[in-house]
Enzyme design. Structure first.
Site, PDB file in Angstrom:
ATOM      1  N   LYS A 151       0.846  -1.202   0.000  1.00 11.03           N
ATOM      2  CA  LYS A 151       0.000   0.000   0.000  1.00 11.03           C
ATOM      3  C   LYS A 151       0.881   1.252   0.000  1.00 11.03           C
ATOM      4  O   LYS A 151       1.977   1.251   0.553  1.00 11.03           O
ATOM      5  CB  LYS A 151      -0.887  -0.030   1.243  1.00 11.03           C
ATOM      6  CG  LYS A 151      -2.027   0.917   1.148  1.00 11.03           C
ATOM      7  CD  LYS A 151      -3.268   0.413   1.848  1.00 11.03           C
ATOM      8  CE  LYS A 151      -4.406   1.420   1.652  1.00 11.03           C
ATOM      9  NZ  LYS A 151      -4.831   1.577   0.256  1.00 11.03           N
ATOM     10  N   SER A 152       0.385   2.327  -0.607  1.00 12.86           N
ATOM     11  CA  SER A 152       1.178   3.562  -0.694  1.00 12.86           C
ATOM     12  C   SER A 152       1.582   4.072   0.688  1.00 12.86           C
ATOM     13  O   SER A 152       0.775   4.130   1.598  1.00 12.86           O
ATOM     14  CB  SER A 152       0.371   4.673  -1.381  1.00 12.86           C
ATOM     15  OG  SER A 152       0.252   4.441  -2.753  1.00 12.86           O
ATOM     16  N   ALA A 192     -13.340   3.683  -2.595  1.00 13.06           N
ATOM     17  CA  ALA A 192     -12.975   5.004  -2.064  1.00 13.06           C
ATOM     18  C   ALA A 192     -12.371   4.813  -0.676  1.00 13.06           C
ATOM     19  O   ALA A 192     -12.917   5.256   0.328  1.00 13.06           O
ATOM     20  CB  ALA A 192     -14.191   5.917  -2.014  1.00 13.06           C
ATOM     21  N   LEU A 244      -6.718   6.313   0.632  1.00  6.49           N
ATOM     22  CA  LEU A 244      -5.341   6.190   1.135  1.00  6.49           C
ATOM     23  C   LEU A 244      -5.173   6.087   2.650  1.00  6.49           C
ATOM     24  O   LEU A 244      -4.466   6.897   3.249  1.00  6.49           O
ATOM     25  CB  LEU A 244      -4.497   7.373   0.605  1.00  6.49           C
ATOM     26  CG  LEU A 244      -4.273   7.414  -0.906  1.00  6.49           C
ATOM     27  CD1 LEU A 244      -3.655   8.742  -1.328  1.00  6.49           C
ATOM     28  CD2 LEU A 244      -3.400   6.267  -1.382  1.00  6.49           C
ATOM     29  N   CYS A 282      -4.285   9.219  -7.305  1.00  8.36           N
ATOM     30  CA  CYS A 282      -5.420   8.627  -6.588  1.00  8.36           C
ATOM     31  C   CYS A 282      -6.639   9.529  -6.765  1.00  8.36           C
ATOM     32  O   CYS A 282      -6.578  10.709  -6.442  1.00  8.36           O
ATOM     33  CB  CYS A 282      -5.107   8.454  -5.105  1.00  8.36           C
ATOM     34  SG  CYS A 282      -6.528   7.801  -4.195  1.00  8.36           S
ATOM     35  N   LYS A 312       2.915   6.615 -11.815  1.00  8.48           N
ATOM     36  CA  LYS A 312       1.573   6.036 -11.981  1.00  8.48           C
ATOM     37  C   LYS A 312       0.592   7.163 -12.283  1.00  8.48           C
ATOM     38  O   LYS A 312       0.329   8.013 -11.442  1.00  8.48           O
ATOM     39  CB  LYS A 312       1.142   5.275 -10.723  1.00  8.48           C
ATOM     40  CG  LYS A 312      -0.182   4.533 -10.942  1.00  8.48           C
ATOM     41  CD  LYS A 312      -0.475   3.551  -9.826  1.00  8.48           C
ATOM     42  CE  LYS A 312      -1.716   2.739 -10.108  1.00  8.48           C
ATOM     43  NZ  LYS A 312      -1.997   1.769  -9.048  1.00  8.48           N
TER      44      LYS A 312
END
Lengths: 256, 301
Positions: free
Chosen positions: B40-41, B65, B68, B121, B157
């Site tokens: 995960k970021s 949704a 993050l 994102c 990305k």
């Protein structure tokens, strides 16, 4: 396969005590089997995983803002569910001993009702008589189906005084064992039985997607939503997160 | 000379899918043959992301949704220090300004083999003013300095929603890969009985089979620019069967990310699924008497 919500109405509410209510639903999730859960959504509030206590029943324990809101619902109100999800208790190849503690008793009521003929013994452990969910159902089920029922209460207000692990019964590998309750109780009971390959336990972790994608409910790398929530204790006992670690809403791994 | 990864097979999980190192370890133990793992970021501050519902799958398209959810850099480092993963890790990083990206990359650089720079994102938390909205203007400023921050391959990305051709041209000399792309949209799903949006975050990035033609076009558009500069393409978007990988390769991609297609699959099912996928691609290459390298970007038309 989609994950659309079923919007259904609450047919009846059973108030067990201050902290536990069962919601009987208009809709029956006929494909649901014991140990599985639904994601229960209250629009504008939140969505949480809740175990089925029957195909048309969920039992909710009041522990936070979502469940507090759920406790304000009345008969006739709408409620939204998606599921059923996860792996429940395994099909029966041997008669079962069943051990329930706290609100873990609710999914076991479903398990016992579905598999009456193959349940040998039921142990329930609670703090006090008022904490024993579905007490009348258990007593009736035991009488009708020749199931041995032993109840322990910590304060001695019902059944035997003591903890569920106070039983002096010897356990044999002629039986399977199903345990549902707080993680510490699962550990204590499963260690006492000491037949891990035939013991099945239900694990709880914070959940977001419930369909195996986000990884949030990881339990030492097993995603509880798709790999569980019911696992063989033979797997669980070796996992470093068992009784020890969980992930928070941020994803951080913390001590339980 | 640009730096490229050798992944065997060239299949990864999409960022935000499976997410944590313990999940990847479990899959490796079960024999799941991913070529690398994308956790995960990692971001500049801790946040919980949106409440549930965070996903909605209507059977045609999935919306998410999460916005993050992020835990601390230190707790990520603890996980990296203790991991037993054998396959390389591609770090993903998000931020709101160039310094965020540089700081995180500096701290975590030694644990990863490449960096995926998340500048796309489409989601934000309820009440959050903005997260990655209007990033188009900032992307060049974020990406350009990173060559001085890390020696590892840099993957930008990008979003299929923005003018990705202009963005690609502005960063092409500073990256090794372009990842096409983040989720599409965001889109809106409505519940007819509550008259409310289903996702707590109101709208959510769209993924799954339905978005594949859009990202296929994005891959091919960007390949035409990138191939002249020794920049490779990572394809994300509706990969669910081996033919999708072949199609994306023909369009110009050399690495393939799987996400939504892993839905409802337990650890063993993912393992069987992913291993079969690459074997099928290899069978195709044999049958067509071609090689993977020849396939990449060979679109005739």
């Amino acid at each position: 396969m989609d994950d659309k919500y079923k919007c259904t109405k609450i047919k009846e509410i059973i108030t067990h005590n201050e902290f536990n209510k069962t919601f009987v639903l208009d809709h029956s999730f006929d494909e649901a089997y014991p140990g599985q859960f639904a994601m229960v959504w209250l629009p504008g509030i939140d969505e949480k995983p809740i175990s089925f206590s029957a195909q048309n029943e969920i039992t909710i324990k009041k522990i936070g803002p979502f469940t507090k809101k759920a406790f304000e619902l009345k008969e006739g109100d709408k409620i939204w569910l998606r599921g059923p999800y996860g792996k429940g208790y395994k099909a029966l190849d041997k008669p079962y001993y069943v051990f329930g503690g706290g609100c873990g008793i609710a999914p076991l009521k479903f398990f016992i009702k579905k598999n009456k003929a193959t349940i040998k013994t039921v142990y329930l452990g609670c703090r006090s008589k008022t904490d024993i969910l579905f007490l009348d159902d258990f007593i009736k089920l035991a009488e009708k189906n020749n199931i041995e029922l032993t109840i322990f209460t910590e304060d001695g207000s019902f059944g035997k005084k003591g903890m569920i692990t106070d039983t002096d019964e010897e356990f044999s590998d002629k039986y399977n064992y199903a345990i549902c309750g707080p993680e510490m109780m699962i550990k204590a009971v499963a260690e006492k039985i000491n037949i891990p390959k035939q013991t099945y336990v239900s694990i709880e972790r914070y959940m977001k997607c419930a369909v195996g994608l986000c990884g949030e409910c990881s339990f030492s790398g097993y995603r509880v939503c798709v790999d569980g929530p019911v696992f063989s204790y033979d797997i669980v006992k070796k996992l470093p997160h068992f009784g020890s670690k969980r992930r928070t809403k941020t994803g951080e791994l913390i001590d339980m | 000379m640009n730096k490229h990864l050798t992944l065997n097979p060239p299949i990864v999980n999409a960022c935000g899918i499976l997410s944590y190192l313990d999940v990847f370890e479990r899959l490796e133990k079960t024999g799941a043959n991913f070529g690398a793992w994308v956790p995960k970021s990692i971001g500049p501050f801790e946040k919980q992301g949106n409440p549930n519902p965070t996903i909605y799958n209507d059977g045609n398209v999935m919306l998410n949704a999460f916005a993050l959810p992020t835990h601390s850099i230190q707790s990520w480092i603890n996980e990296f220090e203790n991991t037993k993963l054998k396959k390389p890790i591609i770090g993903s990083v998000w931020g709101t300004k160039p310094e965020d990206y540089q700081n995180i990359i500096k701290k975590v650089d030694k644990y990863v083999e490449a960096w995926e720079i998340n500048v796309s994102c489409p989601n934000k938390e309820v009440g959050e003013k903005s997260l990655m909205e209007s990033m188009t203007e900032k992307i060049k400023d974020i990406i350009t300095p990173l060559r001085n921050t890390t020696q590892k391959p840099i993957i930008a990305k990008l979003s299929p929603n923005e003018d990705y051709i202009t963005i690609t041209k502005s960063i092409i000399d500073h990256v090794d890969y372009v990842a096409c792309g983040n989720t599409l949209g965001p889109g809106l799903a409505i519940d007819i009985y509550s008259k409310k949006p289903i996702l707590a975050g109101f709208a959510g990035g769209m993924s799954g089979d339905a978005i594949k033609p859009k990202t296929m076009k994005m891959v091919n558009d960007i390949y035409k620019i990138a191939s002249k500069k020794d920049v490779k393409i990572i394809a994300y978007g509706g990969i669910s069967k081996w033919q999708d990988i072949v199609e994306y390769a023909i369009a110009g991609a050399s690495i393939f990310g799987v996400g939504t297609a892993l839905m409802h699959k337990d650890t063993e099912q993912i393992t069987e699924y992913i291993n079969k996928m690459w074997t099928s691609v290899e069978n195709y290459l044999k049958e067509e008497n071609t090689s993977f390298d020849k396939l990449v970007g060979c679109l005739d038309g």
